[in-house]
Every structure is written in C-alpha cells, then in structure tokens.
Write a protein that holds these residues in place. Structure first.
Motif, PDB file in Angstrom:
ATOM      1  N   PRO A 191       0.934  -1.172  -0.208  1.00  0.00           N
ATOM      2  CA  PRO A 191      -0.698   0.352  -0.156  1.00  0.00           C
ATOM      3  C   PRO A 191       1.200   1.219  -0.236  1.00  0.00           C
ATOM      4  O   PRO A 191       0.361   2.360  -0.325  1.00  0.00           O
ATOM      5  N   HIS A 192       2.662   1.229  -0.027  1.00  0.00           N
ATOM      6  CA  HIS A 192       3.681   2.317  -0.333  1.00  0.00           C
ATOM      7  C   HIS A 192       4.336   1.828  -0.431  1.00  0.00           C
ATOM      8  O   HIS A 192       4.633   0.720   0.037  1.00  0.00           O
ATOM      9  N   LYS A 193       5.193   2.898  -0.789  1.00  0.00           N
ATOM     10  CA  LYS A 193       6.635   2.505  -1.075  1.00  0.00           C
ATOM     11  C   LYS A 193       7.330   2.230   0.049  1.00  0.00           C
ATOM     12  O   LYS A 193       7.313   3.000   0.993  1.00  0.00           O
ATOM     13  N   THR A 194       7.933   1.162   0.075  1.00  0.00           N
ATOM     14  CA  THR A 194       8.748   0.885   1.619  1.00  0.00           C
ATOM     15  C   THR A 194      10.104   1.537   1.829  1.00  0.00           C
ATOM     16  O   THR A 194      11.104   1.385   0.646  1.00  0.00           O
ATOM     17  N   PRO A 195      10.610   1.630   2.997  1.00  0.00           N
ATOM     18  CA  PRO A 195      12.166   2.673   2.845  1.00  0.00           C
ATOM     19  C   PRO A 195      12.623   1.585   2.275  1.00  0.00           C
ATOM     20  O   PRO A 195      13.963   1.727   1.751  1.00  0.00           O
ATOM     21  N   LEU A 196      13.166   0.365   2.645  1.00  0.00           N
ATOM     22  CA  LEU A 196      13.692  -0.950   2.424  1.00  0.00           C
ATOM     23  C   LEU A 196      14.047  -0.349   0.420  1.00  0.00           C
ATOM     24  O   LEU A 196      14.976  -0.784  -0.083  1.00  0.00           O
ATOM     25  N   VAL A 197      13.254  -1.008  -0.080  1.00  0.00           N
ATOM     26  CA  VAL A 197      13.056  -0.648  -1.389  1.00  0.00           C
ATOM     27  C   VAL A 197      13.797   0.816  -1.992  1.00  0.00           C
ATOM     28  O   VAL A 197      14.803   1.281  -3.329  1.00  0.00           O
ATOM     29  N   THR A 198      12.708   1.445  -1.251  1.00  0.00           N
ATOM     30  CA  THR A 198      13.338   3.312  -1.807  1.00  0.00           C
ATOM     31  C   THR A 198      14.605   3.109  -1.686  1.00  0.00           C
ATOM     32  O   THR A 198      15.817   4.000  -2.204  1.00  0.00           O
ATOM     33  N   ASP A 199      15.849   2.751  -0.214  1.00  0.00           N
ATOM     34  CA  ASP A 199      16.944   2.702  -0.026  1.00  0.00           C
ATOM     35  C   ASP A 199      18.016   2.355  -1.374  1.00  0.00           C
ATOM     36  O   ASP A 199      18.457   2.618  -1.598  1.00  0.00           O
ATOM     37  N   LEU A 200      17.413   1.097  -1.545  1.00  0.00           N
ATOM     38  CA  LEU A 200      17.856   0.429  -2.016  1.00  0.00           C
ATOM     39  C   LEU A 200      18.049   0.963  -3.729  1.00  0.00           C
ATOM     40  O   LEU A 200      19.255   0.671  -4.575  1.00  0.00           O
ATOM     41  N   LEU A 201      16.972   1.667  -4.258  1.00  0.00           N
ATOM     42  CA  LEU A 201      17.239   2.003  -5.320  1.00  0.00           C
ATOM     43  C   LEU A 201      18.008   3.037  -5.736  1.00  0.00           C
ATOM     44  O   LEU A 201      18.416   3.664  -6.373  1.00  0.00           O
ATOM     45  N   VAL A 202      17.663   3.767  -4.386  1.00  0.00           N
ATOM     46  CA  VAL A 202      18.710   5.109  -4.725  1.00  0.00           C
ATOM     47  C   VAL A 202      19.743   5.051  -4.904  1.00  0.00           C
ATOM     48  O   VAL A 202      20.783   5.976  -5.393  1.00  0.00           O
TER      49      VAL A 202
END
Ligand code: UGA
Ligand code: MN
Length: 256
Positions: free
Chosen positions: A41-52
């Motif tokens: 339901p939202h962007k997770t910090p784990l994936v956000t950080d990995l992509l950045v």
C-alpha cells in the motif's frame, strides 16, 4: 532502444537479496530503465533506499494486490497468479509517461517483465533489444522441465516445447518474451488478467498483441537458454524464533 524492465516485488526475508542480485545484473546492461512495482500500500524504505543507491535509472511504483487475490502464507504457490496488478501498474505508468515524451506513441523501446527471483544472462538483453513486435526465447528450469521453448522451423515459431497444456495460446513463462514499446502504446488495453486460469496469464496479455506466426525467435533460433526460472528457498527461522523467545533475537535495526 531503451529496455523498460517491469519488476513486481513484495516484502519477505529474501527481498533485499533478490533485488540486490537483480540490480547488480542490470548495472551491466546499457540503456535499461527499471520499473519496480512494490506489492504494497506504500513504498517501503527498504526498496526506496536500495533504488536510490543502485546507480540505475529507475521508476519506483507501488500497487497492493487486492486482499482476496493475495496469496496467503498457507496457500500453495500456484493457487493465485502473482505480480498481476503490479505489472499492470507498470504498464499504466509506462503508457502515461511515454505519451508525455516527444514522439508520443511512436517511440523506440522494448518492454520486458522480469520477476525478482529469476536469473538473467546479460546476453538476453542484447537479444531482446531488436524486438520489432514480440520476441521469444527459451526459459530454463521451468514448468517441471529442463527448459521450455518455442520450436522454430524456417525462422518461424511453429509450436512450443512444454510439458503442460501446449494448446494454450502462448504456453510460455513471463521470462520468455519481450514486447516492443510501440506495440504496448498502440494497444492501450493490453494487460494481464488476474482472473485468467492457471497458466494463462502470459496468454491473457499476448493474445490481443500478436499471433504465433509473428513471433520473433531470438537466442539462436531458440536454441540457447539465457534466462532461468530460479526460485529462492524460504529461509528457516527456527533458531531466530527460539532466541527471540528468550529476548535474544537478532537486532531489528539491522536491515537484512
Ligand atoms: C511463475 C511465473 O514465472 C510468473 O511470472 C507468474 O507471475 C507466476 O508464475 C504466476 O503464475 O503468477 P513464480 O516463480 O511461481 O512464477 O512466481 P513468483 O516469482 O513467486 O512471483 C512472480 C513475481 O511477482 C515476482 O517478481 C514476485 O516478487 C512478485 N510477487 C509475488 C508479488 O509482487 N506479490 C506476491 O504476493 C507474490
Ligand atoms: Mn519466480
């Protein structure tokens, strides 16, 4: 042409490991735009950080699977199709975003659906880059077989080597085809049907787009396996749980 790779992904113990391996494969592929769609339901910090930190060109989206469609922990893995709403969300974004670009509907590009757990040879990306409409190739370790593949005669796909329901319109795994961006844009309704019977998900998308006769065989007339439908074992947490019960579990602040 740019390869737009659409990857559905969901939170579980091995997610970071899968996405790390995948992203580091993609770093070796020129002109690749990764569209990551979280089943959440939202962007997770784990994936956000990995992509950045990935160093890749990417778009980060999310789309939760409707509750009644979501595979439960106790369900066998084949019960419901996986990654459907996420791939459709990736397609929706791609169509909207490309229309806004100069060139509109007439753009060079290739669309590939890459699950987060498969194993991809770098060569498969160069094979798919010349896709005119829909290109196809073998997939290793899938469908209870060493490989499944389109059978090519005289440069054309004439049937499919598969162990199960060869009568399906396109009896191929998701990893075994790519579609040109032009075709995706010219067919704005084409998407994956979550209600398709088991094994018909790929067909539900491809049916309206091409005929078998039009398929473009790659990987040396479909004689080489360049992608594998690997599946990652679910890690056992028996010791972790035992330690947790004593208040000695692993530090929750450490991201795995
Ligand atoms: C096989 C095919 O290889 C998939 O392309 C197809 O979607 C799937 O069957 C199906 O029948 O739906 P399989 O290895 O069994 O794949 O599926 P997974 O790898 O577990 O899931 C496919 C993708 O969906 C993965 O990228 C995974 O991260 C994602 N997924 C899985 C979600 O986004 N949410 C989930 O709840 C489960
Ligand atoms: Mn898989």
């Amino acid at each position: 042409p740019t390869i737009f790779v659409i990857t559905p992904t969901y939170a579980r113990l091995v997610q970071k490991a899968e996405l790390t391996r995948l992203s580091q494969t993609f770093l070796h592929v020129p002109q690749l735009h990764w569209i990551v769609v979280e089943d959440s339901p939202h962007k997770t910090p784990l994936v956000t950080d990995l992509l950045v930190k990935s160093g890749l060109t990417y778009t980060h989206l999310h789309m939760p699977t409707a509750k009644d469609r979501k595979l439960q922990e106790s369900d066998p893995s084949w019960l419901k199709p996986r990654g459907v709403e996420q791939r459709n969300e990736g397609l929706r974004w791609l169509r909207e975003d490309r229309r806004a670009q100069p060139g509109g509907d007439n753009q060079q590009g290739v669309v590939y659906f890459a699950d987060d757990d498969n194993t991809y040879s770098l060569q498969i990306f160069e094979e798919m880059r010349s896709t005119q409409r829909v290109s196809v190739w073998p997939v290793g370790l899938v469908g209870g077989m060493k490989y499944e593949r389109p059978v090519v005669e005289g440069g054309k796909v004439v049937r499919f080597h598969t162990g199960w329901r060869p009568s399906r319109p396109f009896p191929m795994d998701m990893a075994g085809f790519a579609v040109s961006l032009k075709l995706v844009l010219a067919n704005p309704e084409a998407c994956f049907d979550g209600d398709a019977p088991m094994g018909f998900l790929e067909s539900s998308f491809l049916q309206g787009l091409v005929t078998m006769d039009e398929l473009e065989p790659k990987a040396d007339s479909c004689s080489k396996v360049l992608v594998w439908h690997t599946r990652t074992e679910k890690p056992k947490m028996k010791r972790e749980e035992a330690l947790q019960a004593q208040g000695l579990g692993s530090d929750r602040a450490v991201e795995v």
